[in-house]
Scaffold this motif. Sequence first.
Motif, PDB file in Angstrom:
ATOM      1  N   LEU A  77     -56.996 -51.603   8.467  1.00 12.27           N
ATOM      2  CA  LEU A  77     -56.892 -50.679   9.591  1.00 12.27           C
ATOM      3  C   LEU A  77     -56.080 -51.238  10.758  1.00 12.27           C
ATOM      4  O   LEU A  77     -55.309 -50.504  11.372  1.00 12.27           O
ATOM      5  CB  LEU A  77     -58.290 -50.268  10.045  1.00 12.27           C
ATOM      6  N   ASP A  78     -56.243 -52.512  11.066  1.00 12.49           N
ATOM      7  CA  ASP A  78     -55.476 -53.102  12.168  1.00 12.49           C
ATOM      8  C   ASP A  78     -53.982 -53.091  11.853  1.00 12.49           C
ATOM      9  O   ASP A  78     -53.157 -52.775  12.713  1.00 12.49           O
ATOM     10  CB  ASP A  78     -55.943 -54.528  12.462  1.00 12.49           C
ATOM     11  N   GLU A  79     -53.648 -53.444  10.616  1.00 15.09           N
ATOM     12  CA  GLU A  79     -52.238 -53.422  10.212  1.00 15.09           C
ATOM     13  C   GLU A  79     -51.689 -51.997  10.236  1.00 15.09           C
ATOM     14  O   GLU A  79     -50.565 -51.762  10.695  1.00 15.09           O
ATOM     15  CB  GLU A  79     -52.067 -54.047   8.829  1.00 15.09           C
ATOM     16  N   ALA A  80     -52.466 -51.044   9.749  1.00 19.78           N
ATOM     17  CA  ALA A  80     -52.033 -49.642   9.750  1.00 19.78           C
ATOM     18  C   ALA A  80     -51.813 -49.162  11.181  1.00 19.78           C
ATOM     19  O   ALA A  80     -50.792 -48.538  11.487  1.00 19.78           O
ATOM     20  CB  ALA A  80     -53.061 -48.761   9.055  1.00 19.78           C
ATOM     21  N   ARG A  81     -52.756 -49.475  12.047  1.00 17.41           N
ATOM     22  CA  ARG A  81     -52.674 -49.038  13.441  1.00 17.41           C
ATOM     23  C   ARG A  81     -51.438 -49.620  14.134  1.00 17.41           C
ATOM     24  O   ARG A  81     -50.688 -48.905  14.793  1.00 17.41           O
ATOM     25  CB  ARG A  81     -53.947 -49.453  14.172  1.00 17.41           C
ATOM     26  N   SER A  82     -51.220 -50.915  13.968  1.00 14.84           N
ATOM     27  CA  SER A  82     -50.073 -51.521  14.646  1.00 14.84           C
ATOM     28  C   SER A  82     -48.749 -51.057  14.034  1.00 14.84           C
ATOM     29  O   SER A  82     -47.768 -50.866  14.749  1.00 14.84           O
ATOM     30  CB  SER A  82     -50.182 -53.046  14.651  1.00 14.84           C
ATOM     31  N   PHE A  83     -48.717 -50.855  12.731  1.00 19.31           N
ATOM     32  CA  PHE A  83     -47.504 -50.349  12.084  1.00 19.31           C
ATOM     33  C   PHE A  83     -47.153 -48.964  12.609  1.00 19.31           C
ATOM     34  O   PHE A  83     -45.997 -48.692  12.963  1.00 19.31           O
ATOM     35  CB  PHE A  83     -47.700 -50.321  10.553  1.00 19.31           C
ATOM     36  N   ILE A  84     -48.146 -48.099  12.696  1.00 24.78           N
ATOM     37  CA  ILE A  84     -47.904 -46.742  13.201  1.00 24.78           C
ATOM     38  C   ILE A  84     -47.504 -46.780  14.671  1.00 24.78           C
ATOM     39  O   ILE A  84     -46.524 -46.166  15.076  1.00 24.78           O
ATOM     40  CB  ILE A  84     -49.149 -45.850  12.995  1.00 24.78           C
ATOM     41  N   ARG A  85     -48.276 -47.502  15.468  1.00 25.15           N
ATOM     42  CA  ARG A  85     -48.061 -47.524  16.916  1.00 25.15           C
ATOM     43  C   ARG A  85     -46.741 -48.205  17.305  1.00 25.15           C
ATOM     44  O   ARG A  85     -45.988 -47.689  18.126  1.00 25.15           O
ATOM     45  CB  ARG A  85     -49.237 -48.238  17.604  1.00 25.15           C
ATOM     46  N   ASP A  86     -46.451 -49.351  16.697  1.00 23.74           N
ATOM     47  CA  ASP A  86     -45.323 -50.166  17.132  1.00 23.74           C
ATOM     48  C   ASP A  86     -44.014 -49.849  16.429  1.00 23.74           C
ATOM     49  O   ASP A  86     -42.943 -50.074  16.991  1.00 23.74           O
ATOM     50  CB  ASP A  86     -45.639 -51.655  16.947  1.00 23.74           C
ATOM     51  N   GLU A  87     -44.087 -49.363  15.208  1.00 31.04           N
ATOM     52  CA  GLU A  87     -42.869 -49.193  14.428  1.00 31.04           C
ATOM     53  C   GLU A  87     -42.602 -47.743  14.048  1.00 31.04           C
ATOM     54  O   GLU A  87     -41.554 -47.180  14.341  1.00 31.04           O
ATOM     55  CB  GLU A  87     -42.976 -50.058  13.170  1.00 31.04           C
ATOM     56  N   LEU A  88     -43.566 -47.134  13.401  1.00 33.22           N
ATOM     57  CA  LEU A  88     -43.330 -45.838  12.783  1.00 33.22           C
ATOM     58  C   LEU A  88     -43.287 -44.679  13.776  1.00 33.22           C
ATOM     59  O   LEU A  88     -42.337 -43.890  13.776  1.00 33.22           O
ATOM     60  CB  LEU A  88     -44.417 -45.593  11.728  1.00 33.22           C
ATOM     61  N   LEU A  89     -44.290 -44.558  14.599  1.00 36.98           N
ATOM     62  CA  LEU A  89     -44.355 -43.429  15.523  1.00 36.98           C
ATOM     63  C   LEU A  89     -43.198 -43.384  16.517  1.00 36.98           C
ATOM     64  O   LEU A  89     -42.589 -42.326  16.703  1.00 36.98           O
ATOM     65  CB  LEU A  89     -45.706 -43.411  16.238  1.00 36.98           C
ATOM     66  N   PRO A  90     -42.831 -44.518  17.139  1.00 39.64           N
ATOM     67  CA  PRO A  90     -41.679 -44.453  18.053  1.00 39.64           C
ATOM     68  C   PRO A  90     -40.390 -43.986  17.363  1.00 39.64           C
ATOM     69  O   PRO A  90     -39.642 -43.184  17.913  1.00 39.64           O
ATOM     70  CB  PRO A  90     -41.541 -45.891  18.558  1.00 39.64           C
ATOM     71  N   MET A  91     -40.168 -44.472  16.127  1.00 42.30           N
ATOM     72  CA  MET A  91     -38.962 -44.065  15.404  1.00 42.30           C
ATOM     73  C   MET A  91     -39.042 -42.589  15.018  1.00 42.30           C
ATOM     74  O   MET A  91     -38.061 -41.854  15.137  1.00 42.30           O
ATOM     75  CB  MET A  91     -38.767 -44.928  14.154  1.00 42.30           C
ATOM     76  N   ALA A  92     -40.197 -42.141  14.582  1.00 43.70           N
ATOM     77  CA  ALA A  92     -40.354 -40.737  14.195  1.00 43.70           C
ATOM     78  C   ALA A  92     -40.143 -39.824  15.393  1.00 43.70           C
ATOM     79  O   ALA A  92     -39.474 -38.785  15.281  1.00 43.70           O
ATOM     80  CB  ALA A  92     -41.735 -40.508  13.583  1.00 43.70           C
ATOM     81  N   LEU A  93     -40.673 -40.187  16.530  1.00 42.75           N
ATOM     82  CA  LEU A  93     -40.502 -39.361  17.729  1.00 42.75           C
ATOM     83  C   LEU A  93     -39.038 -39.307  18.156  1.00 42.75           C
ATOM     84  O   LEU A  93     -38.529 -38.256  18.525  1.00 42.75           O
ATOM     85  CB  LEU A  93     -41.378 -39.887  18.870  1.00 42.75           C
ATOM     86  N   ARG A  94     -38.357 -40.463  18.118  1.00 40.18           N
ATOM     87  CA  ARG A  94     -36.931 -40.500  18.486  1.00 40.18           C
ATOM     88  C   ARG A  94     -36.089 -39.685  17.517  1.00 40.18           C
ATOM     89  O   ARG A  94     -35.182 -38.963  17.926  1.00 40.18           O
ATOM     90  CB  ARG A  94     -36.419 -41.936  18.512  1.00 40.18           C
ATOM     91  N   THR A  95     -36.376 -39.822  16.247  1.00 40.49           N
ATOM     92  CA  THR A  95     -35.543 -39.192  15.221  1.00 40.49           C
ATOM     93  C   THR A  95     -35.875 -37.721  15.007  1.00 40.49           C
ATOM     94  O   THR A  95     -34.984 -36.883  14.961  1.00 40.49           O
ATOM     95  CB  THR A  95     -35.703 -39.945  13.888  1.00 40.49           C
ATOM     96  N   LEU A  96     -37.148 -37.427  14.880  1.00 40.93           N
ATOM     97  CA  LEU A  96     -37.570 -36.095  14.483  1.00 40.93           C
ATOM     98  C   LEU A  96     -37.961 -35.206  15.653  1.00 40.93           C
ATOM     99  O   LEU A  96     -37.945 -33.995  15.540  1.00 40.93           O
ATOM    100  CB  LEU A  96     -38.743 -36.186  13.504  1.00 40.93           C
ATOM    101  N   GLY A  97     -38.378 -35.834  16.767  1.00 39.63           N
ATOM    102  CA  GLY A  97     -38.836 -35.076  17.908  1.00 39.63           C
ATOM    103  C   GLY A  97     -40.338 -34.868  17.875  1.00 39.63           C
ATOM    104  O   GLY A  97     -40.975 -34.960  16.822  1.00 39.63           O
ATOM    105  N   ALA A  98     -40.893 -34.590  19.033  1.00 42.53           N
ATOM    106  CA  ALA A  98     -42.346 -34.467  19.163  1.00 42.53           C
ATOM    107  C   ALA A  98     -42.905 -33.234  18.467  1.00 42.53           C
ATOM    108  O   ALA A  98     -44.080 -33.200  18.108  1.00 42.53           O
ATOM    109  CB  ALA A  98     -42.718 -34.440  20.644  1.00 42.53           C
ATOM    110  N   ASP A  99     -42.072 -32.221  18.225  1.00 40.51           N
ATOM    111  CA  ASP A  99     -42.586 -30.978  17.636  1.00 40.51           C
ATOM    112  C   ASP A  99     -42.394 -30.899  16.122  1.00 40.51           C
ATOM    113  O   ASP A  99     -42.669 -29.873  15.516  1.00 40.51           O
ATOM    114  CB  ASP A  99     -41.940 -29.770  18.316  1.00 40.51           C
ATOM    115  N   HIS A 100     -41.954 -31.991  15.491  1.00 43.59           N
ATOM    116  CA  HIS A 100     -41.755 -31.987  14.045  1.00 43.59           C
ATOM    117  C   HIS A 100     -43.092 -31.948  13.322  1.00 43.59           C
ATOM    118  O   HIS A 100     -44.096 -32.447  13.822  1.00 43.59           O
ATOM    119  CB  HIS A 100     -40.958 -33.239  13.614  1.00 43.59           C
ATOM    120  N   HIS A 101     -43.131 -31.366  12.133  1.00 46.25           N
ATOM    121  CA  HIS A 101     -44.392 -31.177  11.403  1.00 46.25           C
ATOM    122  C   HIS A 101     -45.039 -32.461  10.917  1.00 46.25           C
ATOM    123  O   HIS A 101     -46.207 -32.471  10.588  1.00 46.25           O
ATOM    124  CB  HIS A 101     -44.193 -30.199  10.238  1.00 46.25           C
TER     125      HIS A 101
END
Length: 142
Positions: A117-141
Amino acid sequence: WGAWKMYLGRPLDDMYRHMAMGALGDALRASRPEEALLVHEAQFALRQRYWSHNELVIVMCQADIANSLDDLGRRKEALVLRREVYARRVALCGVSHGDTILSGFNLASSLNNVKLLDEARSFIRDELLPMALRTLGADHHL
């Protein structure tokens, strides 16, 4: 099943045969997951043999195998493959590609499934979510 029967007689290196094989594996996942895994593994072996030059095709097959492993409750094996799929997607397509981001979400799901869970949380928070928001936008499915 019909698509597979239609293309079964085609040569082993025929792309339509392989697409039908993938469709068969995907169709079997819900009701016959053991057989789906066998189909995806056979498809992977053939693609390695005939399309080893096309890494994206290989990575897609590995993702299918990881999904089948996950369906069977073989979570640790699925996690190993999903780490590899994500790393190869990053190398081939870049971190901002939609398929890479989707592979990242699958990896995060696998981390969660095996209680990392700690690895999942940090991966999502630090790497995945910022890139997804930049690339796809906040309203992407996703």
